[in-house]
Design a protein around this motif. Structure first.
Motif, PDB file in Angstrom:
ATOM      1  N   CYS A 121      -6.354   3.491  -7.672  1.00 17.82           N
ATOM      2  CA  CYS A 121      -5.699   2.609  -7.572  1.00 17.82           C
ATOM      3  C   CYS A 121      -6.569   0.989  -6.515  1.00 17.82           C
ATOM      4  N   SER A 123      -5.562  -1.823  -4.303  1.00 17.33           N
ATOM      5  CA  SER A 123      -4.993  -2.568  -3.138  1.00 17.33           C
ATOM      6  C   SER A 123      -5.239  -4.263  -3.197  1.00 17.33           C
ATOM      7  N   VAL A 127      -0.301  -8.711  -4.472  1.00 21.66           N
ATOM      8  CA  VAL A 127       0.417  -8.696  -5.993  1.00 21.66           C
ATOM      9  C   VAL A 127       0.547  -9.528  -6.757  1.00 21.66           C
ATOM     10  N   VAL A 153       4.327  -3.006  -7.788  1.00 25.07           N
ATOM     11  CA  VAL A 153       3.352  -2.254  -8.135  1.00 25.07           C
ATOM     12  C   VAL A 153       2.762  -2.492 -10.203  1.00 25.07           C
ATOM     13  N   ILE A 167      -1.934  -2.143  -6.062  1.00 27.03           N
ATOM     14  CA  ILE A 167      -0.078  -2.486  -5.064  1.00 27.03           C
ATOM     15  C   ILE A 167      -0.960  -3.397  -4.086  1.00 27.03           C
ATOM     16  N   GLN A 168       0.434  -3.795  -3.139  1.00 26.65           N
ATOM     17  CA  GLN A 168      -0.244  -4.534  -2.254  1.00 26.65           C
ATOM     18  C   GLN A 168       0.288  -3.830  -0.308  1.00 26.65           C
ATOM     19  N   ALA A 169      -0.531  -2.895   0.179  1.00 28.08           N
ATOM     20  CA  ALA A 169      -0.463  -2.552   1.127  1.00 28.08           C
ATOM     21  C   ALA A 169       0.941  -2.508   1.847  1.00 28.08           C
ATOM     22  N   MET A 172       4.384  -1.409   0.416  1.00 25.32           N
ATOM     23  CA  MET A 172       4.252  -0.139   0.447  1.00 25.32           C
ATOM     24  C   MET A 172       5.223   1.192   1.291  1.00 25.32           C
TER      25      MET A 172
END
Length: 177
Positions: A121, A123, A127, A153, A167-169, A172
């Motif tokens: 993964c 980050s 996104v 995601v 992903i874009q923190a 999440m």
């Protein structure tokens, strides 16, 4: 450090003897190093920190990192090797020599049956911008940000078919229960 981790059955307090342990790298086997190195450097901006060749066993290891401006990487080979093996979150690509010349050769990606390994993964700061970047570079998508039950995601594939979650923190925070 005050946070001690979420607690579930089976979780034990970290023994003092594990102080200083850290996850250094994840290894993926690759068919063609030129193709894989081009992908990870061009699409994800990673750099090769160190290549180690093992002639007797006919394989090479490539250790890649996504450097930050504050990283102080030594130029001298031995010092850079020590630095490489003290980092967090590196990607090791292992090339068994000769696989690049075998047309029908492929590694199991872990997501086909029988399932096993899942994905790595990255980050990213945005996104949607990452998705557009992947489109510009003809990256193979498994899932786009607006598809499926898990919005925001992305899953893409590398040249060997391994899945990469993107992903874009800050998106999440509300995932899961």
């Amino acid at each position: 450090m005050t946070f001690q981790g979420e607690q579930y059955p089976g979780v034990k307090a970290a023994p003092a003897e594990t102080q200083g342990f850290r996850l250094n790298h994840t290894m993926l086997r690759i068919k063609d190093p030129e193709r894989s190195l081009a992908f990870y450097s061009r699409v994800f901006g990673m750099q090769v920190m160190r290549r180690l060749d093992f002639e007797e066993m006919s394989f090479s290891l490539y250790f890649l990192a996504k450097l930050e401006d504050s990283d102080n990487v030594p130029e001298e080979t031995e010092a850079r090797t020590v630095w490489t093996f003290s980092q967090k979150g590196l990607l090791e690509l292992t090339h068994n020599w000769g696989t690049e010349d075998q047309d029908d050769f492929a590694y199991h990606d872990g997501n086909a049956e029988p399932q096993g390994f899942g994905h790595i993964c990255f980050s990213v700061p945005n996104v949607e911008a990452a998705q557009a970047w992947f489109d510009e570079h003809d990256v193979t998508f498994v899932k786009r940000a607006d598809q499926g039950k898990m919005k925001d995601v992305i899953f893409v594939k590398d040249p060997d078919g391994y899945w990469i979650e993107v992903i874009q923190a800050d998106r999440m925070a509300t995932m899961g229960d």
